[in-house]
Design a protein around this motif. Structure first.
Motif, PDB file in Angstrom:
ATOM      1  N   ALA A  64     -23.675 -32.474 -56.200  1.00 40.46           N
ATOM      2  CA  ALA A  64     -22.895 -33.534 -56.847  1.00 40.46           C
ATOM      3  C   ALA A  64     -21.408 -33.432 -56.532  1.00 40.46           C
ATOM      4  O   ALA A  64     -20.682 -34.432 -56.613  1.00 40.46           O
ATOM      5  CB  ALA A  64     -23.107 -33.494 -58.353  1.00 40.46           C
ATOM      6  N   VAL A  65     -20.927 -32.243 -56.180  1.00 37.98           N
ATOM      7  CA  VAL A  65     -19.496 -32.059 -55.926  1.00 37.98           C
ATOM      8  C   VAL A  65     -19.187 -31.841 -54.449  1.00 37.98           C
ATOM      9  O   VAL A  65     -18.017 -31.747 -54.072  1.00 37.98           O
ATOM     10  CB  VAL A  65     -18.925 -30.885 -56.757  1.00 37.98           C
ATOM     11  N   CYS A  66     -20.204 -31.774 -53.599  1.00 43.19           N
ATOM     12  CA  CYS A  66     -20.001 -31.487 -52.183  1.00 43.19           C
ATOM     13  C   CYS A  66     -20.055 -32.756 -51.340  1.00 43.19           C
ATOM     14  O   CYS A  66     -20.630 -33.769 -51.732  1.00 43.19           O
ATOM     15  CB  CYS A  66     -21.063 -30.509 -51.684  1.00 43.19           C
ATOM     16  N   ASP A  67     -19.441 -32.689 -50.163  1.00 43.95           N
ATOM     17  CA  ASP A  67     -19.466 -33.779 -49.186  1.00 43.95           C
ATOM     18  C   ASP A  67     -20.689 -33.553 -48.290  1.00 43.95           C
ATOM     19  O   ASP A  67     -20.613 -32.870 -47.265  1.00 43.95           O
ATOM     20  CB  ASP A  67     -18.168 -33.773 -48.379  1.00 43.95           C
ATOM     21  N   LEU A  68     -21.815 -34.124 -48.681  1.00 47.15           N
ATOM     22  CA  LEU A  68     -23.087 -33.829 -48.022  1.00 47.15           C
ATOM     23  C   LEU A  68     -23.148 -34.386 -46.604  1.00 47.15           C
ATOM     24  O   LEU A  68     -23.734 -33.764 -45.712  1.00 47.15           O
ATOM     25  CB  LEU A  68     -24.243 -34.383 -48.854  1.00 47.15           C
ATOM     26  N   SER A  69     -22.540 -35.541 -46.363  1.00 41.41           N
ATOM     27  CA  SER A  69     -22.561 -36.109 -45.020  1.00 41.41           C
ATOM     28  C   SER A  69     -21.734 -35.267 -44.047  1.00 41.41           C
ATOM     29  O   SER A  69     -22.101 -35.103 -42.876  1.00 41.41           O
ATOM     30  CB  SER A  69     -22.075 -37.555 -45.035  1.00 41.41           C
ATOM     31  N   PHE A  70     -20.618 -34.722 -44.540  1.00 41.05           N
ATOM     32  CA  PHE A  70     -19.801 -33.817 -43.715  1.00 41.05           C
ATOM     33  C   PHE A  70     -20.605 -32.563 -43.397  1.00 41.05           C
ATOM     34  O   PHE A  70     -20.619 -32.098 -42.244  1.00 41.05           O
ATOM     35  CB  PHE A  70     -18.522 -33.452 -44.471  1.00 41.05           C
ATOM     36  N   GLU A  71     -21.287 -32.011 -44.399  1.00 36.68           N
ATOM     37  CA  GLU A  71     -22.104 -30.811 -44.185  1.00 36.68           C
ATOM     38  C   GLU A  71     -23.140 -31.046 -43.080  1.00 36.68           C
ATOM     39  O   GLU A  71     -23.295 -30.229 -42.174  1.00 36.68           O
ATOM     40  CB  GLU A  71     -22.823 -30.421 -45.475  1.00 36.68           C
ATOM     41  N   LYS A  72     -23.838 -32.176 -43.172  1.00 40.23           N
ATOM     42  CA  LYS A  72     -24.888 -32.486 -42.188  1.00 40.23           C
ATOM     43  C   LYS A  72     -24.299 -32.612 -40.795  1.00 40.23           C
ATOM     44  O   LYS A  72     -24.844 -32.070 -39.816  1.00 40.23           O
ATOM     45  CB  LYS A  72     -25.605 -33.771 -42.590  1.00 40.23           C
TER      46      LYS A  72
END
Length: 291
Positions: free
Chosen positions: A151-159
């Motif tokens: 909920a607090v992370c940038d998931l698209s950046f991680e991917k």
């Protein structure tokens, strides 16, 4: 909610929190974190007065006034594992009732700024410059142990990063987290670079250094320096920012990190006198936060 067990939240006999040895009434809401315990005295020397101070292991701290504003400066030692202790205990000091051992109904939000040192991963960010971390990538995996990390992370950046870097599945899963927008804007300035910071779980192999042991990903630093996502690039390595940003976001605190660049990994250069720049950065941060 049931009281937090003594084994889970340890309070010392004098009423201070277990590792930090700080009592609730001794903590300011403006907090400066430093890695080096010796840097606490340097920052406290700028205070108009010191009200409280203490130490335990690598955790050295002072609370005092600067321009009529209360600040606490606290050393964390090196690494995100220590940040897990520091952030959890700082939050407990303001959001747990030590008498009932239960969370308070009204939550307080701390303002947390790390002043540190770092290594640049871009040729145009030279030694002795200052770098304000807009985002942090955690190579440490700490935030993955906590509920709510997505909920607090940038998931698209991680991917995008995992795919572009060829990240090995045997390594810890990276997480990406933003600085607090208000604090970031308060610390921005024409003399300050900004970018994405990697927090590594070690100084040598995890930051692509080779002494005697080879690397699982020998070209990792080349891939990191070349990586782009939207308007972002990875600017530097250090060892604490991601955990500060991640735990602050989950706990409801505001966090930012600004570091002196003491080495440029691409150019192979190292600062001749980074301590001078650290002092100038301390003065800059105190002035910005005491407005």
């Amino acid at each position: 909610m049931n009281p937090i067990a003594e084994s889970e939240l340890i309070i010392n006999p004098d009423g201070s929190i277990f590792h930090l040895h700080i009592k609730p009434e001794e903590l300011a809401e403006r907090i400066i974190l430093v890695g080096d315990p010796g840097r606490v005295a340097t920052i406290a020397s700028y205070f108009d007065s010191v009200l409280y101070s203490g130490s335990n292991r690598e955790f050295v701290w002072s609370t005092g006034k600067f321009n009529a504003k209360l600040f606490t400066v606290l050393s964390t030692g090196i690494g995100t594992d220590n940040i897990d202790i520091v952030l959890t205990e700082l939050d407990a000091l303001v959001n747990i009732d030590f008498k009932t051992r239960s969370p308070k109904t009204e939550r307080r939000s701390l303002q947390i700024v790390r002043i540190g040192t770092s290594g640049s991963l871009q040729a145009d960010i030279p030694v002795d410059s200052w770098l304000l971390s807009q985002k942090a990538i955690g190579f440490d995996g700490l935030l993955n142990f906590y509920e709510g990390r997505d909920a607090v992370c940038d998931l698209s950046f991680e991917k995008a990063f995992v795919e572009a870097s060829g990240w090995k599945p045997t390594l810890t899963s990276p997480y990406v987290i933003n600085a607090d927008k208000g604090l970031f804007e308060a610390l921005e300035g024409p003399e300050v670079f900004s970018g994405v910071t990697i927090s590594a779980p070690g100084f040598y192999g995890p930051q692509g250094r080779v002494v005697r042991l080879g690397l699982a990903m020998p070209d990792i630093n080349d891939r990191i320096s070349a990586f782009r996502y939207k308007d972002f690039r990875i600017a530097n390595y250090e060892m604490e920012c991601s955990a500060i940003y991640g735990l602050s976001a989950l706990l409801g605190h505001r966090a930012a990190t600004v570091c002196v660049i003491i080495a440029n990994r691409l150019a192979g250069t190292y600062s001749k006198d980074y301590k001078k720049q650290v002092k100038l950065l301390i003065e800059y941060v105190l002035a910005r936060l005491s407005r």
